[in-house]
Every structure is written in C-alpha cells, then in structure tokens.
Design a protein around this motif. Structure first.
Motif, PDB file in Angstrom:
ATOM      1  N   HIS A 208       0.970  -1.206   0.108  1.00 12.53           N
ATOM      2  CA  HIS A 208       0.080   0.108  -0.112  1.00 12.53           C
ATOM      3  C   HIS A 208       0.960   1.252   0.018  1.00 12.53           C
ATOM      4  O   HIS A 208       1.525   1.723   0.943  1.00 12.53           O
TER       5      HIS A 208
ATOM      6  N   HIS B 224       1.434   5.087  -2.444  1.00  9.77           N
ATOM      7  CA  HIS B 224       0.924   6.260  -3.263  1.00  9.77           C
ATOM      8  C   HIS B 224       2.033   7.068  -3.735  1.00  9.77           C
ATOM      9  O   HIS B 224       2.711   7.793  -3.230  1.00  9.77           O
TER      10      HIS B 224
ATOM     11  N   LYS C 293     -10.155   0.655  -6.449  1.00  9.31           N
ATOM     12  CA  LYS C 293     -10.508   1.005  -5.046  1.00  9.31           C
ATOM     13  C   LYS C 293     -11.250   1.976  -4.861  1.00  9.31           C
ATOM     14  O   LYS C 293     -11.616   2.904  -5.374  1.00  9.31           O
TER      15      LYS C 293
ATOM     16  N   HIS D 262      -6.138  -0.919   5.459  1.00 10.51           N
ATOM     17  CA  HIS D 262      -6.531  -0.149   6.605  1.00 10.51           C
ATOM     18  C   HIS D 262      -6.967  -1.393   7.674  1.00 10.51           C
ATOM     19  O   HIS D 262      -7.402  -2.257   7.212  1.00 10.51           O
TER      20      HIS D 262
ATOM     21  N   ASP E 182       1.036   2.439   3.407  1.00 14.19           N
ATOM     22  CA  ASP E 182       0.261   3.728   3.058  1.00 14.19           C
ATOM     23  C   ASP E 182       1.385   4.730   2.984  1.00 14.19           C
ATOM     24  O   ASP E 182       1.055   6.109   3.055  1.00 14.19           O
TER      25      ASP E 182
ATOM     26  N   ASN F 138       1.778   9.486   2.498  1.00 15.01           N
ATOM     27  CA  ASN F 138       0.838  10.231   3.370  1.00 15.01           C
ATOM     28  C   ASN F 138       1.656  10.973   4.341  1.00 15.01           C
ATOM     29  O   ASN F 138       2.929  10.539   4.406  1.00 15.01           O
TER      30      ASN F 138
HETATM   31 ZN   LIG Z   1      -3.719   4.896   1.052  1.00 15.02          ZN
END
Ligand SMILES: [Zn+2]
Length: 445
Positions: free
Chosen positions: A88, A90, A214, A266, A379, A382
């Motif tokens: 995960h 981005h 997603k 998550h 993730d 972020n």
């Molecule tokens: Zn994410």
C-alpha cells in the motif's frame, strides 16, 4: 521494551534487480552458505541458490550441484529472504503536506499542480527509495492515471521495484469536495454518482491495466452510492479485476466482504472485530493490509511544524528533495489555522491515535491468530509515512502487535505479491521465479 528483531534489515544489500535481463548472454550467479527464508514460512540452512538470466534456476541445501564457470558468492553467516513488498503506497503523494492539502494547505508555498507534474515526470527518486530499503515490489492503491502506466514502465526499469497500481479512486463524496486532490482534468478522486458511471469506469480502468478498483470509504446510508457500488462490484468480477476497499469500521468492512472485496486496506479501528467478521474474512479469502503507521504518521508530520522532523535514516534511503523539505518543515507552521491551539490539536490527535491503535493492534492479532492472510503495507506517501523508510516502522509495529518475526517474513513478501496478483513471478524464492532477494547481515528472526 524488547528491540524488534527485524531491525537488522537495515543492513540490507539488494542483490538482484527485478526484471530478467534483456541480454541473451547467460550469466550464472550462485549464492552459497546463507540461511535462507523462502517467503512461505520455510527456511533452509547452508543454502545454495542459483540465479540465471534474472531467475532462480535451483534452490536447496548443500546437495544442490553447482555448475562450473559461475560467479560463486560465499554468503556464509548471512541470511537471504525474498525482496520485501509494500502492498500500500501512493506515488501521487510525498510523505508531507504538499501531497495532502486536505490535511494542511501549504499550496501558497508549494503548488499542488506543480508537485503533481513533477511526480508524474520523475517518479524515480521514490522508486529508488524503495530499492534502497530492500523493497522490490510495491502496490500503488490510489493515484492519478499515470501511476497505472508507471506499473508498465517500472517492469523494464532495473532501478525500480515492480509496481502494480489501481489508479483513481471511487468515493461517495461530491466531486467539488474532491477537487482539492485533483488537477483537473486529471483526477485521482472520482465521485461514484451512478451505477452506469461506475461500470464504465471499471471497464476503462481495467482496459488501461489497473490491478484493482479501489473504493475510498463507504457511506452505507447513501442508497444511490451503495447501488452504484454494487454495480461496480459486479463489473469488477466481470472484468476479472479485484475490488479494494478502504473500510475502517466494522460494518463497512463486513459490507465490503459481502460485495466481494479481495483486499481490505487499513484496519478496522472503531472496535474489536467480532466472530462474524472473522468467519466472513476466512471464507472469502480477503487479504488484510493493516497500515498501522499511517495514522500516527500524521501526528509526526504535524509535530514537525514545531521542530525538526525525526528522520532516522542511517542508510540514506530518503530522496534529497524530501529530506530538504522535512528539514525546513517549521517554515510551514504559519499555515496552521485550526480552531484549536496547535498544541491542543496535537494532544487530542495523539489521544485519538492511541485509541485507534489499541483497536488496530488487537484486531491484527485476532486476524493473525485466525489465519487470515495479512500483507505488510504502509500507506507511504501520506504525511509522516515516507516512501521506502516506513516499511521498517510498519514491521516493528506489526511485531509490537504480537506477530512473531518468523511470521512477518511471508507477510512482508509472499502475501504482498499475492495482493499485487504477482505471486507467480515473485514474493517467494522458488525455481522459475524472479531473482528478487535481499541478503541480511543478521538473522531476521
Ligand atoms: Zn492509502
């Protein structure tokens, strides 16, 4: 506190690049003598692994016959594992607020459209941050369309991990609220406004090469959204794609599984999961990607506005642009204009983080004990969750939640490759698979 035994990963050496060499010249490398973890949960002491044309041609113990005229490397005393997989990330986000104006709007200093143009033009610094961290494959589960094309170009780029990408996200929010994330006409966030729009989007995204559709958050009370979502879920099955759902409360996570989600991103964090959820997850085969570090990452990023960012990067995996930005993070304090005093906001955020953490850690342990497949995922991108580097924090958090180091290896390798739908190519060390592996100085157990 016990020192997490995965820390030795910081002494990493990436031995093999990701893709088979285009050269027709056959070059054989043999690694001999290491303790090898194959990614399935098994290990081989005093191993021999033969790498030929970018692939594994033999693997086993001392009984493996070593051909002549090879590049023989004695790695006695070292440890081999598959390249790590972050399930995960981005690429449309930076690890700071410039990529997330919804959290702190610093666009007067760092323009969002310029940032997105740069990320699209040159994703190489992040790709290399991953390789320098021992990560040989990543799954971008939400971003601009170019991230899907990046998945293709990375495959022939020896200085890049493998990339799978979902592309733009479908959401229940109104399009005007989403445009803070977009650079119209390019959009990474799309309002799911009708079943027809949803179906068409799934078809288009699949044809473009996305590995996943997603959904960014549910609204169970919005009947048009839910009707549209059911149409999306059906079309995902028809197209042979996979449904990925951001669901952090229990009711939404259950609904995601009912709709056929293959990946839950998550953790459920509003409560401890019940037996019904565990049974549903078990029967569906859904993969859970817990992303434990991303929530506290926001607090780290906010606190950095009052002092230097706590960057612990002994191997210099973080790219220079990001490093310079974080060094000057105090310059962005002026953009905080919340209703509460800054210190109060940080304190409250950390209290909420602690409550979420209690549920997330408890749920991870429960799912692990129930045998639900779990994939390491950060993730990254972020604010406060940096590309590459954050994989170590996530591993340590998973271990702190109660997962033994030996079981973390398949979660950090095999299960991530499965999430990316690339397990036939990498994720475990087996004959015929790509020679994506890392050599460690210390035992990761
Ligand atoms: Zn994410």
């Amino acid at each position: 506190m016990q020192r997490p035994s995965f820390l030795p990963l910081l002494g990493i050496l990436i031995l093999a690049a990701c893709s088979p060499s285009p050269s027709s010249e056959s070059k054989i490398t043999v690694l001999q003598g290491a303790k090898l973890f194959d990614g399935t949960g098994n290990s081989i002491s005093n191993s021999v692994i033969i790498l030929q044309d970018g692939k594994i041609s033999a693997i086993g113990g001392p009984e493996i016959e070593i051909p002549e005229n090879v590049n023989l490397m004695d790695v006695t005393g070292k440890f081999i594992a598959p390249g790590l997989v972050d399930a995960h990330v981005h690429f449309s986000q930076t690890g700071f607020f410039d990529g997330r104006p919804d959290a702190l709007d610093i666009r007067d200093t760092l323009r969002f459209d310029s940032l997105q143009a740069r990320l699209k033009r040159d994703p190489q610094p992040y790709l290399e941050s991953y390789l320098r961290s021992g990560v040989t494959a990543v799954y971008d589960v939400g971003g601009f369309e170019w991230t899907v094309h990046l998945a293709k170009s990375a495959e022939s780029n020896l200085n890049a991990p493998h990339v799978a990408a979902a592309g733009p996200l479908l959401t229940p929010f109104d399009q005007d609220r989403l445009d803070i994330f977009n650079v119209p006409p390019a959009r990474q966030m799309l309002a799911l406004t009708s079943p027809e729009f949803g179906k068409e989007y799934v078809q288009k995204s699949t044809a473009m090469g996305s590995t996943g559709i997603k959904i960014w958050s549910f609204n169970l009370k919005d009947s048009l959204f839910m009707q549209s979502l059911r149409a999306v879920a059906e079309e995902v099955k028809t197209q042979g794609n996979q449904l990925i759902v951001h669901a952090t409360n229990l009711d939404e996570a259950k609904e995601a599984i009912r709709l056929g989600a293959k990946v839950l991103v998550h953790s459920v964090d509003d409560q401890v999961v019940d037996e019904e959820f565990i049974q549903m997850a078990k029967e569906s085969g859904v993969i859970v990607c817990p992303t434990l570090v991303v929530v506290p990452g926001y607090s780290i990023a906010f606190k950095s506005l009052r002092g230097e960012y706590p960057l612990n990067d002994p191997n210099q995996v973080v790219d220079s642009e990001t490093r310079n930005l974080l060094k000057d993070s105090q310059a962005f304090f002026k953009y905080y204009n919340g209703s509460e005093k800054f210190e109060e906001m940080v304190k409250k955020t950390e209290e909420v983080d602690d409550q979420l953490k209690t549920n997330m850690y408890a749920n991870l342990k429960l799912l692990y004990e129930a045998g639900i497949p779990i994939a390491l995922s950060t993730d990254a991108g972020n604010p406060g969750t940096l590309h590459g580097l954050s994989i170590y924090d996530e591993l340590e958090a998973m271990q702190a939640a109660g997962i033994p180091a030996k079981d973390l290896i398949p979660m950090a390798t095999q299960n991530g490759a499965k999430t990316m739908r690339r397990l036939d190519d990498f994720g475990t060390l087996e004959v015929g698979k790509m020679a994506d592996l890392i050599i460690l100085d210390k035992d990761p157990h």
